[in-house]
Design a protein around this motif. Structure first.
Motif, PDB file in Angstrom:
ATOM      1  N   LEU A 210      -2.610   6.657  -0.364  1.00 48.27           N
ATOM      2  CA  LEU A 210      -2.631   6.331  -1.792  1.00 48.27           C
ATOM      3  C   LEU A 210      -1.870   7.382  -2.591  1.00 48.27           C
ATOM      4  O   LEU A 210      -1.690   8.511  -2.125  1.00 48.27           O
TER       5      LEU A 210
ATOM      6  N   VAL B  13      -8.524   6.932  -8.949  1.00 48.76           N
ATOM      7  CA  VAL B  13      -8.468   5.813  -8.003  1.00 48.76           C
ATOM      8  C   VAL B  13      -9.685   5.789  -7.083  1.00 48.76           C
ATOM      9  O   VAL B  13      -9.649   5.170  -6.015  1.00 48.76           O
TER      10      VAL B  13
ATOM     11  N   ILE C 223     -10.793   2.874  -4.455  1.00 49.65           N
ATOM     12  CA  ILE C 223      -9.672   2.128  -3.876  1.00 49.65           C
ATOM     13  C   ILE C 223      -9.352   2.736  -2.511  1.00 49.65           C
ATOM     14  O   ILE C 223      -9.266   3.950  -2.371  1.00 49.65           O
ATOM     15  N   GLU C 224      -9.144   1.898  -1.522  1.00 50.66           N
ATOM     16  CA  GLU C 224      -8.889   2.381  -0.178  1.00 50.66           C
ATOM     17  C   GLU C 224      -7.465   2.075   0.270  1.00 50.66           C
ATOM     18  O   GLU C 224      -6.900   1.047  -0.096  1.00 50.66           O
ATOM     19  N   GLY C 225      -6.923   2.990   1.075  1.00 55.42           N
ATOM     20  CA  GLY C 225      -5.585   2.766   1.626  1.00 55.42           C
ATOM     21  C   GLY C 225      -5.627   1.886   2.863  1.00 55.42           C
ATOM     22  O   GLY C 225      -4.682   1.167   3.158  1.00 55.42           O
ATOM     23  N   GLY C 226      -6.741   1.945   3.576  1.00 56.08           N
ATOM     24  CA  GLY C 226      -6.895   1.141   4.776  1.00 56.08           C
ATOM     25  C   GLY C 226      -6.247   1.796   5.986  1.00 56.08           C
ATOM     26  O   GLY C 226      -5.409   2.692   5.860  1.00 56.08           O
TER      27      GLY C 226
ATOM     28  N   GLU D 188      -2.906  -5.780   2.280  1.00 61.32           N
ATOM     29  CA  GLU D 188      -3.913  -5.272   1.343  1.00 61.32           C
ATOM     30  C   GLU D 188      -3.523  -3.911   0.768  1.00 61.32           C
ATOM     31  O   GLU D 188      -3.869  -3.599  -0.375  1.00 61.32           O
ATOM     32  N   TYR D 189      -2.808  -3.139   1.558  1.00 61.88           N
ATOM     33  CA  TYR D 189      -2.460  -1.778   1.134  1.00 61.88           C
ATOM     34  C   TYR D 189      -1.547  -1.767  -0.093  1.00 61.88           C
ATOM     35  O   TYR D 189      -1.806  -1.039  -1.058  1.00 61.88           O
TER      36      TYR D 189
ATOM     37  N   ASN E  81      -3.237  -2.541  -3.327  1.00 62.61           N
ATOM     38  CA  ASN E  81      -4.138  -1.434  -3.665  1.00 62.61           C
ATOM     39  C   ASN E  81      -3.364  -0.267  -4.274  1.00 62.61           C
ATOM     40  O   ASN E  81      -3.851   0.392  -5.206  1.00 62.61           O
TER      41      ASN E  81
ATOM     42  N   GLN F 189      -2.524  -1.186  -7.816  1.00 60.11           N
ATOM     43  CA  GLN F 189      -3.723  -1.041  -8.648  1.00 60.11           C
ATOM     44  C   GLN F 189      -4.000   0.433  -8.925  1.00 60.11           C
ATOM     45  O   GLN F 189      -4.372   0.815 -10.043  1.00 60.11           O
ATOM     46  N   ALA F 190      -3.804   1.282  -7.912  1.00 57.91           N
ATOM     47  CA  ALA F 190      -4.033   2.720  -8.074  1.00 57.91           C
ATOM     48  C   ALA F 190      -3.064   3.314  -9.095  1.00 57.91           C
ATOM     49  O   ALA F 190      -3.455   4.142  -9.932  1.00 57.91           O
TER      50      ALA F 190
ATOM     51  N   LYS G 170      -4.267   2.533 -12.547  1.00 56.88           N
ATOM     52  CA  LYS G 170      -5.419   3.364 -12.917  1.00 56.88           C
ATOM     53  C   LYS G 170      -5.000   4.790 -13.240  1.00 56.88           C
ATOM     54  O   LYS G 170      -5.524   5.408 -14.176  1.00 56.88           O
TER      55      LYS G 170
END
Length: 202
Positions: free
Chosen positions: A66, A74, A77-80, A104-105, A108, A111-112, A115
């Motif tokens: 991230l 953030v 929120i996960e990086g996965g 998904e990454y 995210n 979104q990060a 934020k």
């Protein structure tokens, strides 16, 4: 750390070949005296880092990184991450990464970034407010950290005129909440403060 030079070279080769089949990503390899960084990078924003699994020399862990976030904007929120076989066909690994991680990454990360930008905006607004309040009170000073700022009223103490005794702090968080602590013996000030509070009540 990688188990040995053989597994390190294997991971480097895998990253370079996977990058050829993963849309927009390029392999980034950096070696120094102690470690080797292996990443797939896209647009300078999206970063997938390769790590060795300590209990399995034949697999690598790929983690979504991230954006740098010194203020905790953030959180949540996960990086996965996923694990892959380093002996598998790179094209198949790239397809696996795209399906199980990147899908998904990347949203995210976007979104990060939003934020983080909103957090920076709030902190800038807080700085402006603190500067404004400090400028309105003669002798006041400002202090505090990035996410919590405060205005310190000038210390006043008089044994001859107790109405002049007034000091305190106005502390404001980046979320906009203010905590006001004032110490005074000035009754007229307290009455004015009560009227001011009543003015802003519904």
């Amino acid at each position: 750390m990688w188990h040995n030079r053989e597994t390190l070279d294997q991971a480097v080769e895998l990253a370079e070949k996977v990058a050829e089949h993963l849309d927009g990503y390029e392999a980034f390899i950096r070696r120094d005296d102690y470690t080797t960084t292996i990443e797939l990078v896209k647009d300078g924003i999206f970063r997938l880092s390769f790590y060795q699994l300590y209990n399995d020399k034949g697999r690598a862990r790929i983690t979504g990184v991230l954006p740098h976030d010194p203020h905790g904007d953030v959180w949540g929120i996960e990086g996965g991450e996923i694990t892959v076989s380093m002996t598998r066909d790179p094209k198949a690994v790239a397809k696996d990464i795209a399906r199980r991680l990147v899908s998904e990454y990347e949203p995210n990360v976007e979104q990060a970034l939003i934020k983080i930008a909103n957090g920076d905006k709030r902190r800038n607004q807080l700085d402006e407010l603190i500067d404004d309040l400090t400028g309105r009170i003669p002798g006041a000073t400002k202090y505090g950290a990035a996410d919590r700022r405060a205005v310190r009223l000038p210390y006043q103490h008089s044994t001859d005129d107790r109405d002049k005794n007034l000091n305190g702090d106005i502390e404001i968080s980046s979320g906009g909440y203010a905590h006001v602590a004032i110490r005074t013996e000035n009754v007229a000030f307290l009455r004015d403060l009560a009227d001011l509070i009543a003015k802003y009540q519904d």
